[in-house]
Scaffold this active site. Structure first.
Site, mmCIF file in Angstrom:
data_model
loop_
_atom_site.group_PDB
_atom_site.id
_atom_site.type_symbol
_atom_site.label_atom_id
_atom_site.label_comp_id
_atom_site.label_asym_id
_atom_site.label_seq_id
_atom_site.Cartn_x
_atom_site.Cartn_y
_atom_site.Cartn_z
ATOM 1 N N ASN A 48 -7.402 14.575 10.148
ATOM 2 C CA ASN A 48 -7.669 15.023 8.537
ATOM 3 C C ASN A 48 -8.387 13.943 7.921
ATOM 4 O O ASN A 48 -8.460 13.743 6.563
ATOM 5 C CB ASN A 48 -6.140 14.823 7.963
ATOM 6 C CG ASN A 48 -5.244 16.044 8.632
ATOM 7 O OD1 ASN A 48 -5.659 17.078 9.009
ATOM 8 N ND2 ASN A 48 -3.935 15.667 9.186
ATOM 9 N N HIS A 134 4.936 22.486 3.317
ATOM 10 C CA HIS A 134 5.121 21.600 4.295
ATOM 11 C C HIS A 134 6.828 21.006 4.457
ATOM 12 O O HIS A 134 7.412 21.090 3.647
ATOM 13 C CB HIS A 134 4.323 20.202 3.954
ATOM 14 C CG HIS A 134 3.941 19.312 4.945
ATOM 15 N ND1 HIS A 134 4.869 18.105 5.121
ATOM 16 C CD2 HIS A 134 3.467 19.323 6.013
ATOM 17 C CE1 HIS A 134 4.419 17.377 6.220
ATOM 18 N NE2 HIS A 134 3.476 17.957 6.679
ATOM 19 N N ASP A 207 1.624 19.850 -3.955
ATOM 20 C CA ASP A 207 0.985 18.859 -2.878
ATOM 21 C C ASP A 207 -0.480 18.924 -2.771
ATOM 22 O O ASP A 207 -0.842 19.974 -1.996
ATOM 23 C CB ASP A 207 1.882 19.130 -1.557
ATOM 24 C CG ASP A 207 1.712 18.204 -0.576
ATOM 25 O OD1 ASP A 207 0.723 17.716 -0.398
ATOM 26 O OD2 ASP A 207 2.643 17.996 0.190
ATOM 27 N N HIS A 210 -4.106 18.057 1.372
ATOM 28 C CA HIS A 210 -5.421 18.524 2.119
ATOM 29 C C HIS A 210 -6.550 18.991 0.768
ATOM 30 O O HIS A 210 -7.682 19.571 1.256
ATOM 31 C CB HIS A 210 -5.118 19.800 2.864
ATOM 32 C CG HIS A 210 -4.098 19.325 4.040
ATOM 33 N ND1 HIS A 210 -4.491 18.677 5.106
ATOM 34 C CD2 HIS A 210 -2.614 19.305 4.045
ATOM 35 C CE1 HIS A 210 -3.676 18.382 5.945
ATOM 36 N NE2 HIS A 210 -2.442 18.803 5.034
ATOM 37 N N LYS A 230 -5.434 11.007 4.170
ATOM 38 C CA LYS A 230 -6.299 12.088 4.870
ATOM 39 C C LYS A 230 -7.731 11.852 4.255
ATOM 40 O O LYS A 230 -8.432 11.138 4.870
ATOM 41 C CB LYS A 230 -5.776 13.561 4.195
ATOM 42 C CG LYS A 230 -4.459 13.785 5.138
ATOM 43 C CD LYS A 230 -3.765 15.232 4.852
ATOM 44 C CE LYS A 230 -2.436 15.192 5.205
ATOM 45 N NZ LYS A 230 -1.759 14.556 6.617
#
Ligand SMILES: Cc1ncc(COP(=O)(O)O)c(C=O)c1O
Length: 373
Positions: A48, A134, A207, A210, A230
């Protein structure tokens, strides 16, 4: 056999039977998306580190300098040992990046989600979360003691239905989702979610683990959490929000209060990475461009982020495809239940600014050949 070991052995046998046992494989990560396993060099598509910043010389130097000056560990909870100026600086920069008044840094993204929801909701309240959220969002919701229900993935009409049915009988209400979904790489319809949540006086927590640095455009939620691990190539988690919310969490988020502060080296690395991320738009654009190159070559739906799932189905078949790719020099780990729903085991391909086009094309060609696409 001791009953404890017998219990563990029985559980492991069941995991083996279903091809769901996890094993740690010694792997050294190098710069440029390189990985080394059993003396072999691989190109990693399982990391990531989306912007390749974990090995950036300036980021590494910032971590080294902070460790040399302030020590390897932070020595205790920030409320007890005293607050490190690097953490103050990092919080100010994160808040500015997200357009918020304040921020709070946690020990990890997982710990942030374990602390945020229980500090804002409890018994008699309602938490609605996307079904593909998640594990740490689920954990925070369950820990809160609030009634926890999931809505269908990215389905705003289903969220609205639940809000209409359940919201009136509850006190406070939180809506939880991810800007970019970790195992599917698709993006939440943030504008519509925020609008329907606002209509029902529900607070949205997104969240952005990513999304940060790669796919984070669009409207902001009142609660913006994420991770430093990440795109920022470091370690730690954060929440960006209004000043009163951050002040409340500083007193009430148990995974912030009762744990040791982030090591100075991690804070310094994240700060330097954020500076690079903001100064280099071409670096930020690269993971998505490479992901789109890959999806175009394989005829998959166009990538929406740096994460592309290649659905396989069965856990054993996904493992076999991953092993075959590893034999050809690519590290692409298989993701199996319970991380993803049963029957949807997949390769999760993660693209980084550190990859080059030839590596992406070579992977696409091998995936096509090995999976008969
Ligand atoms: C969506 C999401 N949220 C939170 C986390 C946890 O962040 P951290 O690794 O900083 O604990 C992860 C993955 O690690 C994630 O994918």
């Amino acid at each position: 056999m001791h009953s404890l070991d017998a219990f563990a052995a029985g559980k492991l046998a069941a995991l083996d039977e279903a091809a769901l046992r996890r094993r740690l494989v010694p792997t050294a990560r190098g710069p440029g998306a390189a990985a080394e396993r059993a003396g072999r060099r691989l190109v990693s598509f399982s990391c990531n580190d989306y912007l390749g910043l974990s090995h950036h010389p300036r980021v590494v130097a910032a971590a080294q300098a902070a460790a040399a000056r302030y020590g390897a560990g932070s020595g205790g909870s920030r409320l007890v040992t005293g607050n490190h100026p690097l953490l103050d600086a990092l919080e100010e920069r994160l808040a500015h990046h997200k357009g918020k008044a304040a921020a709070l840094v946690f020990g990890s993204g997982y710990m942030a989600n374990l602390g945020i929801t229980p500090a804002l909701a409890g018994r008699g309240d309602l938490v609605l979360l996307d079904e593909l959220s998640h594990a740490c969002m689920w954990a925070g919701a369950r820990l809160s003691g609030a009634r926890t229900l999931s809505f269908r993935h990215n389905d705003v009409a289903d969220l609205a239905r639940l809000l209409e049915a359940e919201r009136p009988a509850h006190g406070r209400c939180l809506v939880l989702t991810e800007r970019v979904f970790s195992m599917d790489g698709d993006r939440a319809p943030m504008g519509d979610i925020l609008e329907v949540a606002r209509r029902h006086d529900a607070w949205t927590l997104v969240d952005d683990a990513h999304g940060l640095g790669v796919a984070e455009d669009g409207p902001r939620a009142p609660l913006e959490m994420g991770t430093l691990s990440k795109a920022l190539g470091s370690y730690g988690g954060y929440l960006c929000a209004s000043r009163p919310v951050i002040d409340l969490l500083t007193s009430r988020a148990r995974s912030f209060v009762y744990t040791t502060g982030l090591p100075p080296a991690s804070a310094a690395a994240a700060l330097e990475a954020l500076t690079i991320l903001e100064a280099e738009p071409e670096r930020r654009a690269r993971p998505l461009a490479l992901a789109r190159r890959f999806t175009a070559r394989l005829g998959l739906p166009e990538a929406e982020s740096a994460v592309v799932p290649v659905l396989v189905g069965g856990a054993e078949a996904a493992l076999a495809l991953s092993r075959a790719l590893e034999a050809e020099g690519f590290l692409v780990v298989a993701i199996r239940p319970p991380t993803v729903p049963p029957g949807t085991a997949r390769l999760r391909v993660a693209f980084s600014a550190a990859h080059d086009e030839a590596q992406v094309d070579a992977l696409a060609e091998r995936v096509a050949a090995l999976s008969g696409r």
